[in-house]
Write a protein that holds these residues in place. Structure first.
Motif, PDB file in Angstrom:
ATOM      1  N   ALA A 312       1.180  -1.459  -0.023  1.00 13.18           N
ATOM      2  CA  ALA A 312      -0.085  -0.005  -0.036  1.00 13.18           C
ATOM      3  C   ALA A 312       0.652   1.155   0.054  1.00 13.18           C
ATOM      4  CB  ALA A 312      -1.322   0.310   1.058  1.00 13.18           C
ATOM      5  N   ALA A 313       0.307   2.637  -0.123  1.00 11.30           N
ATOM      6  CA  ALA A 313       0.982   3.939   0.027  1.00 11.30           C
ATOM      7  C   ALA A 313       0.324   4.913   0.251  1.00 11.30           C
ATOM      8  CB  ALA A 313       1.499   4.088  -2.123  1.00 11.30           C
ATOM      9  N   GLY A 314       0.435   5.416   1.333  1.00 11.03           N
ATOM     10  CA  GLY A 314      -0.245   6.304   1.619  1.00 11.03           C
ATOM     11  C   GLY A 314       0.189   7.653   1.925  1.00 11.03           C
ATOM     12  N   ALA A 315      -0.884   8.689   1.831  1.00 13.63           N
ATOM     13  CA  ALA A 315      -0.583   9.936   1.608  1.00 13.63           C
ATOM     14  C   ALA A 315      -0.826  10.756   2.816  1.00 13.63           C
ATOM     15  CB  ALA A 315      -1.409  10.413  -0.186  1.00 13.63           C
ATOM     16  N   CYS A 316       0.129  11.272   3.725  1.00 15.81           N
ATOM     17  CA  CYS A 316      -0.143  11.240   5.207  1.00 15.81           C
ATOM     18  C   CYS A 316      -0.101  12.454   4.689  1.00 15.81           C
ATOM     19  CB  CYS A 316       0.794  10.622   5.232  1.00 15.81           C
ATOM     20  SG  CYS A 316       0.268   8.866   5.415  1.00 15.81           S
ATOM     21  N   MET A 317      -0.448  14.075   4.899  1.00 15.01           N
ATOM     22  CA  MET A 317      -0.051  15.694   5.107  1.00 15.01           C
ATOM     23  C   MET A 317       1.482  15.756   4.600  1.00 15.01           C
ATOM     24  SD  MET A 317      -1.994  14.947   8.602  1.00 15.01           S
ATOM     25  CE  MET A 317      -2.659  16.843   8.602  1.00 15.01           C
TER      26      MET A 317
END
Length: 516
Positions: A312-317
């Motif tokens: 998974a890939a997270g876009a975290c601010m």
């Protein structure tokens, strides 16, 4: 500057939120319905403020405006984008333009309870001959068996921004990231300072798309801005990775530090028993501290899973991350990257089909600002394209639409998906009032646009444009915030090759693999 740091471990957070009992207050109609009388979507929350905050990272501070995405915060760290100079585009209000190979083939305007400008259309999901479209007031079901003549099947009134949406089998999941008076569909906005207030995810049975049934609600810390489905390998359970952010000491159910996600387990055979099963900490060191040209990390905005590859890939601010999700209940961060030069707010992520690249979007201006102009430039409010090299994210280039939008048009990189063309990395993407762009990033260093669609500006001060633009079985479907449900056809010999990879179900944040 681009810097990356590899992670090899993760900590589990304490606490489990249980599903609440549901007393249904569901309004359902296959035809236009009256507005929901007890809810005013122009005021989707009334949380009290608690001292100064970073304006780029606190979308929860003031929901008296149009609520999230981050519309109330037209911000870039250290710069107010509302002060940019005036720009003009070639299109006048009401006009439509596109590349020669692109045409709008159908539009269904917003209707019933969703007809007002404050009832914002949001995300899309697809299954079989149906498209499911989120709205801050609930969701729509469309019959797309004849794509150029879509039909309304049902409208479910169930207020709670953003109503981010996904589907799997007979289940539909909605995200609620505005504090509500209760977990039913008969709710009103209520301050997050009140312990009894609710926000989280809702689960519906859609075995009959004309009559969805509300079956479960699960409260999650800081609500659910977005969620991502990652089915178990045996298919018995759906796991929803719940992303939320921006805690506040004044909010009993959203306390700092909020450095974790909530993992909700939804048993397919008994969805009414859905519950939080873990709260894995993704940022043991607190993540991006902010004050460095990008956002403070206090949670994630969106996660894209690639279940068949267990990643998974997270876009975290303030951070972009990669995760190992082989153990669905305990995702592990394996890589972390940040861009303090050009990325203000890491918003979403898309893998290429081989899982060797990730395209991250930057929601500069919170989705409410005009960032598609020469003053902001080509590298801010853009996509960042990264190759995965030996498990690490290696920056290659930025991609941004080149068409100048007016200073009244909110425009920035937003939701999109791959077009399943074998041997190519091609994506369609929404840009709010910047319209829709189709581009090829097979060469990570030299992405190029191959098709586009755009509308003229809305009245000054009105939020609008394409929230989500996704390819599904031959057509591009867009959920336009104000104009409604669009069906777009791109006539291109390369895009036509995607017909070799038909889909039965498509949740853009849960990527399928095709024969590439």
């Amino acid at each position: 500057m681009h810097s990356s740091r590899r992670r090899t471990s993760i900590h589990r957070g304490a606490g489990v939120a249980a599903a609440g009992a549901i007393a249904l207050g569901l309004t359902l109609s296959a035809a236009p319905v009256l507005a929901h009388g007890t809810h005013d979507s122009s005021s989707t929350g009334t949380q009290e403020k608690a001292g100064p905050k970073d304006p780029c990272t606190d979308a929860r501070e003031d929901r008296l405006d149009a609520a999230d995405d981050n519309f109330a915060k037209a911000c870039l760290p250290g710069q107010d984008l509302a002060q940019t100079e005036s720009f003009e585009s070639d299109l006048a209000a009401g006009e439509i333009a596109s590349s020669p190979n692109t045409r709008l083939v159908a539009n269904l305007p917003k209707q019933g309870a969703f007809a007002t400008t404050s009832a914002l259309n949001s995300d899309l999901a697809f299954q079989g001959d149906y498209a499911y479209a989120g709205n801050y007031e609930g969701f729509m079901v469309y019959d797309i068996s004849t794509p150029e003549a879509p039909k309304v099947v049902s409208q479910v009134v169930c207020p709670g921004s953003q109503n981010d949406i996904s589907v799997s089998g007979n289940l539909l999941v909605l995200s609620v990231d505005s504090s509500r008076s209760n977990n039913t569909c008969d709710n009103v906005a209520q301050s997050a300072t009140i312990k009894e207030s609710w926000e989280g995810i809702r689960v519906f049975d859609i075995s009959d798309p004309a009559n969805p049934t509300y079956v479960a609600a699960v409260e999650t810390d800081c609500g659910s801005h977005t969620h991502t489905l990652a089915p178990s390998k045996d298919g018995a359970n759906l796991y929803a990775y719940v992303s939320s952010y921006s805690p506040n000491a004044a909010f009993p159910d959203c306390q700092p530090p909020h450095d974790f996600i909530s993992v909700v387990k939804i048993p397919v055979a008994a969805p009414e028993t859905a519950a939080v099963v873990s709260e894995p900490v993704l940022f043991a060191d607190g993540g991006n501290p902010g004050g460095n040209g990008s956002s403070t990390t206090s949670g994630c905005h969106d996660i894209t899973a690639y279940p068949s590859k267990d990643i998974a890939a997270g876009a975290c601010m303030g951070d972009g991350i990669l995760l190992d999700i082989a153990d669905r209940e305990n995702p592990v961060v394996t890589e972390q990257v940040r861009d303090t030069t050009n990325f203000a707010f890491w918003h979403s992520a898309t893998f290429n089909n081989h899982g060797t690249k990730v395209l991250f979007t930057d929601e500069l201006g919170g989705g409410g600002a005009a960032t598609c102009n020469p003053e902001v430039g080509p590298n801010r409010g853009a996509d960042g394209i990264y190759d995965i090299e030996d498990g690490q994210l290696a920056f290659k280039s930025y991609y941004k639409i080149s068409r100048t939008q007016q200073s009244t048009e909110n425009c920035v990189a937003h939701n999109g998906s791959l077009i399943p063309v074998n041997g190519k990395d091609i994506m369609v993407q929404a840009w709010y009032q910047g319209g829709i762009s189709v581009f090829d990033f097979t060469n990570s260093k030299k992405p190029r646009e191959i098709a586009w669609f755009d509308r003229g500006p809305l009245p000054a001060g009105q939020i609008g444009g394409s929230w989500s633009a996704y390819y599904y079985n031959g057509y591009i479907y867009s959920n336009d915030i104000q104009k409604g449900f669009d069906v777009i056809k791109v006539d291109d010999k390369v895009i036509d090759r995607a017909s070799k990879n038909p889909m039965d179900v498509f949740n853009p944040q849960s990527q399928p693999s095709y024969n590439g």
